[in-house]
Design an enzyme around this catalytic site. Structure first.
Site, PDB file in Angstrom:
ATOM      1  N   ASN A   7       0.871  -1.171   0.000  1.00 55.25           N
ATOM      2  CA  ASN A   7       0.000   0.000   0.000  1.00 55.25           C
ATOM      3  C   ASN A   7       0.914   1.228   0.000  1.00 55.25           C
ATOM      4  O   ASN A   7       1.478   1.596   1.032  1.00 55.25           O
ATOM      5  CB  ASN A   7      -0.898  -0.013   1.244  1.00 55.25           C
ATOM      6  CG  ASN A   7      -1.896   1.125   1.236  1.00 55.25           C
ATOM      7  OD1 ASN A   7      -1.852   2.003   0.366  1.00 55.25           O
ATOM      8  ND2 ASN A   7      -2.780   1.134   2.215  1.00 55.25           N
ATOM      9  N   ARG A  88      -2.213  -2.100  -3.831  1.00 57.38           N
ATOM     10  CA  ARG A  88      -3.517  -1.470  -3.639  1.00 57.38           C
ATOM     11  C   ARG A  88      -3.587  -0.210  -4.503  1.00 57.38           C
ATOM     12  O   ARG A  88      -2.665   0.600  -4.514  1.00 57.38           O
ATOM     13  CB  ARG A  88      -3.661  -1.071  -2.176  1.00 57.38           C
ATOM     14  CG  ARG A  88      -4.908  -0.290  -1.927  1.00 57.38           C
ATOM     15  CD  ARG A  88      -4.882   0.365  -0.580  1.00 57.38           C
ATOM     16  NE  ARG A  88      -6.138   1.081  -0.399  1.00 57.38           N
ATOM     17  CZ  ARG A  88      -6.262   2.181   0.321  1.00 57.38           C
ATOM     18  NH1 ARG A  88      -5.206   2.694   0.921  1.00 57.38           N
ATOM     19  NH2 ARG A  88      -7.415   2.772   0.438  1.00 57.38           N
ATOM     20  N   HIS A 177     -13.166   1.490  -0.156  1.00 54.99           N
ATOM     21  CA  HIS A 177     -13.113   0.387   0.827  1.00 54.99           C
ATOM     22  C   HIS A 177     -13.630  -0.927   0.236  1.00 54.99           C
ATOM     23  O   HIS A 177     -14.035  -1.837   0.966  1.00 54.99           O
ATOM     24  CB  HIS A 177     -13.979   0.686   2.078  1.00 54.99           C
ATOM     25  CG  HIS A 177     -13.451   1.755   2.973  1.00 54.99           C
ATOM     26  ND1 HIS A 177     -14.267   2.569   3.726  1.00 54.99           N
ATOM     27  CD2 HIS A 177     -12.197   2.163   3.252  1.00 54.99           C
ATOM     28  CE1 HIS A 177     -13.557   3.414   4.426  1.00 54.99           C
ATOM     29  NE2 HIS A 177     -12.279   3.196   4.147  1.00 54.99           N
ATOM     30  N   ARG A 236     -13.592  13.473   8.030  1.00 57.59           N
ATOM     31  CA  ARG A 236     -14.411  13.836   6.859  1.00 57.59           C
ATOM     32  C   ARG A 236     -15.851  14.090   7.279  1.00 57.59           C
ATOM     33  O   ARG A 236     -16.384  13.376   8.140  1.00 57.59           O
ATOM     34  CB  ARG A 236     -14.380  12.722   5.807  1.00 57.59           C
ATOM     35  CG  ARG A 236     -13.021  12.492   5.190  1.00 57.59           C
ATOM     36  CD  ARG A 236     -13.137  11.549   3.986  1.00 57.59           C
ATOM     37  NE  ARG A 236     -11.852  11.039   3.606  1.00 57.59           N
ATOM     38  CZ  ARG A 236     -11.482   9.756   3.668  1.00 57.59           C
ATOM     39  NH1 ARG A 236     -12.351   8.841   4.069  1.00 57.59           N
ATOM     40  NH2 ARG A 236     -10.276   9.391   3.299  1.00 57.59           N
ATOM     41  N   GLU A 379      -7.621  -6.267   4.471  1.00 56.34           N
ATOM     42  CA  GLU A 379      -7.472  -5.871   3.069  1.00 56.34           C
ATOM     43  C   GLU A 379      -6.163  -6.404   2.476  1.00 56.34           C
ATOM     44  O   GLU A 379      -6.104  -6.751   1.304  1.00 56.34           O
ATOM     45  CB  GLU A 379      -7.504  -4.339   2.974  1.00 56.34           C
ATOM     46  CG  GLU A 379      -8.886  -3.779   3.239  1.00 56.34           C
ATOM     47  CD  GLU A 379      -8.888  -2.324   3.651  1.00 56.34           C
ATOM     48  OE1 GLU A 379      -8.489  -2.025   4.793  1.00 56.34           O
ATOM     49  OE2 GLU A 379      -9.278  -1.468   2.836  1.00 56.34           O
TER      50      GLU A 379
END
Ligand code: AMP
Length: 392
Positions: A7, A88, A177, A236, A379
């Site tokens: 990642n 990713r 996601h 956010r 993930e």
């Protein structure tokens, strides 16, 4: 078989090296402050932590140090043991609806869509290029945060704006996601021993999204054109009326980019509470009766419940609700408050079973009309699984 999941961010690179026969992590770590003063790495292996401050002017240097450390720390004997690398990628647009092996055509397509996620995709691509240089003969895959959501139908992913915006500029919902929600969906399939189920997957971490899944396929998801939309998050805002932008821009003499930055980085739990973006801090203040923390936590719960309720109706009911990611896995209080508000849907959880953190657990009672699970997401493993599947 050994696979590395990568990642890559603009100044960081996280990795996990998997033994895919047992699906276990052999080593993992992070390279930070790449291209900035004070760059360093941390590698975890065999219960030990190896940390060093070392100059890394770019991702190529970080990857070369990583590969060097894998052998010098005896994590692997030789680089030949690495069978594949999975990367990713945040945004795959409607070009990628599944993971693929990297080739020139894929790199060209990635190049053509990188402006759709300017903070993430170019950084993700730096990671690919660095590994291409270091391990030119090792197959590599790209795994997209958006791919799982490509099964949404058109009336779901379109916004009610001029149709040409979609045709000309690709303005639509893409979600995010997706790799996490897909992992949850596959785990539920294993748990229920069927691929026919209605699932509401709640990924509640610093970023957060909720996805409605039917028979393993995404029906709708709360994030939008970018991860700014949907539920309230750590920093956010989630969904807001865009008409709030002009008065604030004018009053604070800010540009549109600065205001969008405020919505991404200074809003949500942090912005409303003025305390912290971390749910642990908010929970502590909530329990101490801090007024702003109570308001923030209640609003946070309300947004999650709103989406679950919407998706319950969209799916025509739900067999399973799953809580995952940092807050979802670790906060019994959040799960209890959310599920209390879902009692009208026949959701009932066992408080004792709910009193657990970060462990796969069914927390609903026998009589609950909907099964409720905590499932720790993974993930990195999903990226490694896809890579293995593709190189086979
Ligand atoms: P993630 O983005 O999935 O890594 O989640 C990170 C977030 O999880 C942190 O910012 C915290 O808000 C939250 N978190 C982690 N541990 C706990 C905990 N024990 N209780 C409540 N929230 C937690």
């Amino acid at each position: 078989m050994k696979i590395i999941s990568i990642n890559a961010g603009s100044s960081s690179l996280k990795f996990s090296l998997f033994d895919m026969d047992s699906e276990t992590v052999i080593a993992s770590g992070v390279f930070e402050r790449i291209g900035i003063d004070g760059s360093c790495y941390t590698i975890k292996f065999n219960g030990e932590k190896f940390k060093e401050e070392i100059e890394m002017k770019d991702h190529t240097k970080a990857v070369s140090i990583l590969l060097d450390k894998l052998t010098s720390l005896n994590i692997i004997k030789s680089l030949d043991e690495i069978n594949g690398v999975g990367h990713r990628i945040v945004q795959g647009k409607d070009i990628f609806n599944e993971s693929v092996l990297v080739d020139d055509d894929v790199m060209e397509k990635l190049e053509s869509i990188k402006h759709f996620a300017p903070l993430h995709n170019p950084a993700n691509m730096l990671g690919i290029k660095a590994f291409q240089e270091a391990l030119p003969n090792v197959p590599m895959s790209v795994v997209f945060d958006t791919a799982f959501h490509q099964t949404m139908d058109k009336e779901t992913y379109l916004y009610a704006v001029p149709y040409e915006w979609y045709e000309k500029y690709g303005i639509r919902k893409y979600g995010a996601h997706g790799t996490s929600h897909r992992y949850i969906s596959e785990t539920v399939k294993d748990l229920l021993k069927t691929d026919k189920f209605k699932l509401i997957s709640c990924h509640i971490g610093n970023g957060g999204s909720i996805t409605a899944i039917k028979d393993g396929k995404c029906v709708d998801t709360s994030m939008g054109f970018t991860p700014l939309a949907g539920i309230m998050m750590g920093t956010r805002s989630g969904d807001v009326d865009p008409s709030i932008l002009p008065p604030v821009m004018e009053a604070e003499n800010k540009t549109i980019d600065e205001i969008i930055n405020d919505l991404n980085k200074n809003s949500g739990v942090l912005g409303l509470s003025g305390i912290s973006s971390d749910m642990r801090d908010i929970e502590a203040a909530y329990e101490a009766g801090n007024e702003k923390a109570v308001l923030t936590f209640n609003k946070y719960i309300q947004r999650i419940v709103d989406y679950i309720a919407e998706y319950y109706v969209r799916l025509g009911g739900a067999d399973v609700i799953v809580f995952t990611a940092g807050v979802g896995e670790n906060s019994p209080l959040l799960r209890k408050l959310v599920c209390d508000k879902l009692k009208c849907l026949g959701v009932e959880i066992d408080e004792e079973k709910n009193n657990v953190r970060g462990k796969l657990t069914e927390i609903s009672t026998k009589d609950s009309k909907v099964k409720v699970y905590i499932i720790p997401t993974d993930e990195e493993l999903m990226i490694a699984r896809d890579t293995l599947e593709l190189i086979k």
